[in-house]
Design a protein around this motif. Structure first.
Motif, short mmCIF file in Angstrom:
data_model
loop_
_atom_site.label_atom_id
_atom_site.label_comp_id
_atom_site.label_asym_id
_atom_site.label_seq_id
_atom_site.Cartn_x
_atom_site.Cartn_y
_atom_site.Cartn_z
N ARG A 24 0.83 -1.21 0.00
CA ARG A 24 0.00 0.00 0.00
C ARG A 24 0.86 1.26 0.00
NH1 ARG A 24 -5.20 -1.67 3.86
NH2 ARG A 24 -5.98 -3.24 2.40
N LEU A 25 1.96 1.22 0.73
CA LEU A 25 2.86 2.38 0.74
C LEU A 25 3.54 2.54 -0.62
CD1 LEU A 25 4.51 2.06 4.26
CD2 LEU A 25 3.04 3.92 3.50
N ALA A 26 3.98 1.44 -1.21
CA ALA A 26 4.65 1.50 -2.51
C ALA A 26 3.71 1.99 -3.60
CB ALA A 26 5.21 0.13 -2.87
N ALA A 27 2.41 1.76 -3.41
CA ALA A 27 1.42 2.20 -4.40
C ALA A 27 1.17 3.70 -4.34
CB ALA A 27 0.10 1.45 -4.19
N GLY A 28 1.83 4.36 -3.38
CA GLY A 28 1.72 5.81 -3.30
C GLY A 28 0.55 6.31 -2.49
N ARG A 29 0.02 5.47 -1.60
CA ARG A 29 -1.05 5.92 -0.74
C ARG A 29 -0.56 7.07 0.13
NH1 ARG A 29 -5.40 2.44 -0.57
NH2 ARG A 29 -6.43 4.28 0.27
N ASP A 30 -1.38 8.09 0.26
CA ASP A 30 -1.00 9.30 0.99
C ASP A 30 -1.14 9.06 2.49
OD1 ASP A 30 -0.27 11.86 1.58
OD2 ASP A 30 -2.25 12.72 1.22
N VAL A 31 -0.19 8.28 3.04
CA VAL A 31 -0.22 7.94 4.46
C VAL A 31 0.64 8.94 5.23
CG1 VAL A 31 0.45 6.20 6.16
CG2 VAL A 31 -0.64 5.51 4.02
N GLU A 32 0.10 9.47 6.33
CA GLU A 32 0.84 10.45 7.13
C GLU A 32 1.55 9.83 8.32
OE1 GLU A 32 -1.52 14.38 7.41
OE2 GLU A 32 -3.02 12.85 6.91
N CYS A 33 1.08 8.66 8.76
CA CYS A 33 1.70 8.00 9.92
C CYS A 33 1.39 6.52 9.84
CB CYS A 33 1.14 8.59 11.22
SG CYS A 33 1.81 7.86 12.73
N ILE A 41 9.76 0.07 5.20
CA ILE A 41 9.15 1.40 5.10
C ILE A 41 10.23 2.45 4.89
CG2 ILE A 41 7.91 3.19 6.40
CD1 ILE A 41 6.34 0.92 7.76
N ARG A 42 11.33 2.34 5.62
CA ARG A 42 12.39 3.33 5.50
C ARG A 42 13.06 3.31 4.13
NH1 ARG A 42 10.17 6.05 7.91
NH2 ARG A 42 10.14 6.40 10.14
N ARG A 43 12.99 2.18 3.43
CA ARG A 43 13.51 2.16 2.06
C ARG A 43 12.57 2.87 1.10
NH1 ARG A 43 15.36 -3.10 3.77
NH2 ARG A 43 13.41 -4.09 3.08
N LEU A 44 11.31 3.02 1.50
CA LEU A 44 10.31 3.66 0.65
C LEU A 44 10.11 5.14 0.97
CD1 LEU A 44 7.55 0.88 0.72
CD2 LEU A 44 8.99 1.48 -1.23
N SER A 45 10.14 5.48 2.26
CA SER A 45 9.80 6.84 2.66
C SER A 45 10.28 7.13 4.07
CB SER A 45 8.29 7.06 2.59
OG SER A 45 7.64 6.41 3.68
N GLN A 46 10.12 8.38 4.48
CA GLN A 46 10.43 8.80 5.85
C GLN A 46 9.14 9.04 6.63
OE1 GLN A 46 13.47 8.66 7.01
NE2 GLN A 46 14.22 8.08 4.99
N THR A 47 8.06 8.40 6.24
CA THR A 47 6.79 8.51 6.96
C THR A 47 6.98 8.12 8.42
OG1 THR A 47 5.59 7.91 4.94
CG2 THR A 47 4.39 7.73 7.02
N PRO A 48 6.47 8.92 9.35
CA PRO A 48 6.62 8.58 10.77
C PRO A 48 6.05 7.21 11.10
CG PRO A 48 5.86 10.83 10.53
CD PRO A 48 5.80 10.22 9.16
N VAL A 49 6.76 6.47 11.94
CA VAL A 49 6.35 5.12 12.34
C VAL A 49 6.28 5.03 13.86
CG1 VAL A 49 6.94 2.66 12.34
CG2 VAL A 49 7.36 4.05 10.29
N ILE A 50 5.13 4.58 14.36
CA ILE A 50 4.96 4.29 15.79
C ILE A 50 4.79 2.79 15.93
CG2 ILE A 50 3.55 4.65 17.85
CD1 ILE A 50 2.65 7.30 16.61
N MET A 51 5.62 2.16 16.73
CA MET A 51 5.54 0.71 16.89
C MET A 51 4.71 0.34 18.10
SD MET A 51 9.29 -0.67 15.67
CE MET A 51 8.58 -2.09 14.83
N LEU A 52 3.89 -0.69 17.94
CA LEU A 52 3.14 -1.27 19.04
C LEU A 52 3.88 -2.51 19.50
CD1 LEU A 52 -0.53 -1.15 17.65
CD2 LEU A 52 0.57 0.48 19.18
#
Length: 230
Positions: free
Chosen positions: A40-49, A68-79
């Motif tokens: 979904r991220l690679a498809a260019g979905r406009d994800v903010e977090c 994810i880091r290879r694709l973008s710098q979108t913020p990531v919160i881990m559970l």
């Protein structure tokens, strides 16, 4: 609010968090596993977090975070349901910006999402201050929010950039871990200093010529860190 990609293999928990976060104003996209999330991220979905579970089949959260880091710098919160320091630090070192322990309270997660999004647009120095700071091989433009090393762009996550700017705007000052937690992570309470240490480690890896013997960000043992100008 934010468009959040929620990556959680437990259908019940994913649906519950989807409902809770939607009720708090977020738009939630669900993903049951890592491959679907990366697709979904690679498809260019406009994800903010991205809110990312650690313990998942096929790909665990650490591997997904690196993807994810290879694709973008979108913020990531881990559970994470694992509270061992090595597990928490491992998540932060592979690129996560924050973590929340399970079982998670939706309003706590909401607050962390809002905090991490505020880091996407860090606050620059006051008007009149020099916008470009030279740190030897590293150059920081505090207005354009760009960093270069030997003339090449340095890809920093929003949290890494916010942390570097905090050092640049206070050169020579010792910044305690609690001060950094307050200013960078926007924690209004006694947070986990391991977040600071892991983020400094990542920042050194990207900016120092020899991260094992840092010349820019010095450790002040038992206190915190200090930016030493060349």
């Amino acid at each position: 609010m934010a468009r959040v990609l929620l990556v959680e293999d437990d259908d019940g928990l994913r649906e519950a968090l989807d409902l809770a976060l939607s009720g708090l104003g977020h738009e939630v996209l669900g993903a049951p596993n890592g491959p679907v999330a990366l697709e979904r991220l690679a498809a260019g979905r406009d994800v903010e977090c991205v809110v990312l579970d650690v313990m998942m089949p096929q790909m665990d959260g650490f591997e997904v975070c690196r993807g994810i880091r290879r694709l973008s710098q979108t913020p990531v919160i881990m559970l994470t349901a694992r509270s061992e320091p090595i597990d928490i630090v491992a998540g932060l070192e592979c690129g996560a910006d924050d973590y929340v322990a399970k079982p998670v309270e939706p309003r706590v997660l909401d607050a962390r999402i809002k905090a991490v999004l505020r880091r996407v647009t860090p606050t620059a120095g006051p008007d009149g201050e020099a916008s470009v700071v030279d740190l030897g091989s590293v150059r920081v433009d505090t207005r354009a929010m760009t960093v270069t090393k030997h003339g090449a762009p340095v890809e920093l996550t929003p949290t890494e950039l916010r942390l570097l700017l905090e050092f640049v705007l206070h050169p020579g000052q010792v910044l305690t871990r609690q001060v950094l937690l307050d200013r960078v992570w926007d924690y209004g309470y006694l947070g986990d200093s391991r977040i600071v240490d892991a983020c400094v480690w990542r920042l050194r890896a990207k900016t120092e010529d020899d991260p094992a013997r840092p010349s820019l960000i010095a450790t002040v043992r038992g206190v915190g860190y200090r930016l030493d100008l060349p």
